[in-house]
Scaffold this motif. Structure first.
Motif, PDB file in Angstrom:
ATOM      1  N   SER A  42     -66.884 -32.165  21.858  1.00 49.11           N
ATOM      2  CA  SER A  42     -67.061 -32.103  20.262  1.00 49.11           C
ATOM      3  C   SER A  42     -68.413 -31.791  19.760  1.00 49.11           C
ATOM      4  CB  SER A  42     -66.427 -33.388  19.808  1.00 49.11           C
ATOM      5  OG  SER A  42     -66.400 -33.193  18.270  1.00 49.11           O
ATOM      6  N   ASP A  43     -69.134 -32.377  20.157  1.00 49.29           N
ATOM      7  CA  ASP A  43     -70.602 -32.454  19.868  1.00 49.29           C
ATOM      8  C   ASP A  43     -71.256 -30.901  20.341  1.00 49.29           C
ATOM      9  OD1 ASP A  43     -70.838 -34.781  18.640  1.00 49.29           O
ATOM     10  OD2 ASP A  43     -72.108 -35.678  20.139  1.00 49.29           O
TER      11      ASP A  43
ATOM     12  N   PHE B 131     -67.412 -34.396  31.437  1.00 50.38           N
ATOM     13  CA  PHE B 131     -67.755 -34.611  30.053  1.00 50.38           C
ATOM     14  C   PHE B 131     -66.680 -34.891  28.974  1.00 50.38           C
ATOM     15  CE2 PHE B 131     -70.476 -31.334  31.857  1.00 50.38           C
ATOM     16  CZ  PHE B 131     -71.787 -32.349  31.897  1.00 50.38           C
ATOM     17  N   GLY B 132     -66.891 -36.121  28.646  1.00 49.39           N
ATOM     18  CA  GLY B 132     -65.866 -36.739  27.264  1.00 49.39           C
ATOM     19  C   GLY B 132     -65.514 -35.740  26.386  1.00 49.39           C
TER      20      GLY B 132
ATOM     21  N   LEU C 182     -77.157 -33.571  17.218  1.00 53.13           N
ATOM     22  CA  LEU C 182     -78.413 -33.485  18.180  1.00 53.13           C
ATOM     23  C   LEU C 182     -79.241 -34.904  18.068  1.00 53.13           C
ATOM     24  CD1 LEU C 182     -79.915 -30.312  16.395  1.00 53.13           C
ATOM     25  CD2 LEU C 182     -79.359 -30.551  18.626  1.00 53.13           C
ATOM     26  N   GLY C 183     -78.882 -35.650  16.958  1.00 56.37           N
ATOM     27  CA  GLY C 183     -79.258 -37.009  17.008  1.00 56.37           C
ATOM     28  C   GLY C 183     -78.643 -37.980  18.066  1.00 56.37           C
TER      29      GLY C 183
ATOM     30  N   GLN D 253     -70.727 -26.300  13.210  1.00 55.95           N
ATOM     31  CA  GLN D 253     -69.856 -27.026  12.314  1.00 55.95           C
ATOM     32  C   GLN D 253     -70.404 -28.038  11.657  1.00 55.95           C
ATOM     33  OE1 GLN D 253     -66.533 -28.296  15.001  1.00 55.95           O
ATOM     34  NE2 GLN D 253     -66.423 -26.135  15.879  1.00 55.95           N
ATOM     35  N   PRO D 254     -69.614 -28.625  10.580  1.00 57.71           N
ATOM     36  CA  PRO D 254     -70.329 -29.713  10.122  1.00 57.71           C
ATOM     37  C   PRO D 254     -70.593 -30.902  10.918  1.00 57.71           C
ATOM     38  CG  PRO D 254     -68.428 -28.835   8.548  1.00 57.71           C
ATOM     39  CD  PRO D 254     -68.468 -28.118   9.813  1.00 57.71           C
ATOM     40  N   GLY D 255     -71.603 -31.659  10.659  1.00 57.45           N
ATOM     41  CA  GLY D 255     -72.108 -32.497  11.684  1.00 57.45           C
ATOM     42  C   GLY D 255     -73.250 -32.456  12.679  1.00 57.45           C
ATOM     43  N   TRP D 256     -73.236 -30.982  12.744  1.00 56.73           N
ATOM     44  CA  TRP D 256     -74.128 -30.648  14.018  1.00 56.73           C
ATOM     45  C   TRP D 256     -75.700 -31.367  14.305  1.00 56.73           C
ATOM     46  CZ3 TRP D 256     -78.953 -28.110  13.342  1.00 56.73           C
ATOM     47  CH2 TRP D 256     -78.998 -27.911  12.190  1.00 56.73           C
TER      48      TRP D 256
END
Length: 125
Positions: free
Chosen positions: A66-67, A60-61, A82-83, A75-78
């Motif tokens: 990070s995601d 996995f990259g 998902l999208g 974390q912010p951007g969670w």
């Protein structure tokens, strides 16, 4: 050496077995988020799912890792993660940050819960 019994579960029942049972019962397939420790069991059960991160973490990259961390620690951007990962189901411990957030997030519903694990599905595909 003991011989495996076909159809027997390799582990005692636990949150991972409940998550897999519910995924099968609900017909969940496609991209899912689950704890790293549960992912291999979902594959073992031969479910038609692609987990975000599994026990074979090497392939996995950096963006995927990070995601995964955004989702695991909220974390912010969670929600964007998902999208961008096209996650349509989440298996999480009911007291985890992501479970608490998804209970009030638009476009998500609790499809199953056993007082320890929640199974969420995206309502808008």
């Amino acid at each position: 050496l003991a011989r495996p019994v076909l159809g027997a579960r390799p582990d005692p029942p636990g949150p991972w077995t409940y998550a897999a049972d519910e995924a099968a019962r609900l017909g969940i397939g496609g991209n899912v988020y689950a704890k790293y420790q549960w992912a291999a069991y979902l594959h073992f059960r031969n479910l038609p799912v692609r987990v975000l991160i599994d026990a074979h973490g090497d392939p996995f990259g950096p963006r995927t890792w990070s995601d995964y961390m955004k989702l695991t620690t909220l974390q912010p951007g969670w929600l964007a993660a998902l999208g961008s990962e096209r996650i349509n189901a989440v298996f999480a411990e009911d007291q985890s940050p992501i479970a608490q957030a998804l209970r009030i997030a638009p476009d998500w519903k609790v499809s199953a819960s056993n007082g320890g694990v929640d199974v969420f599905e995206r309502t808008q595909k």
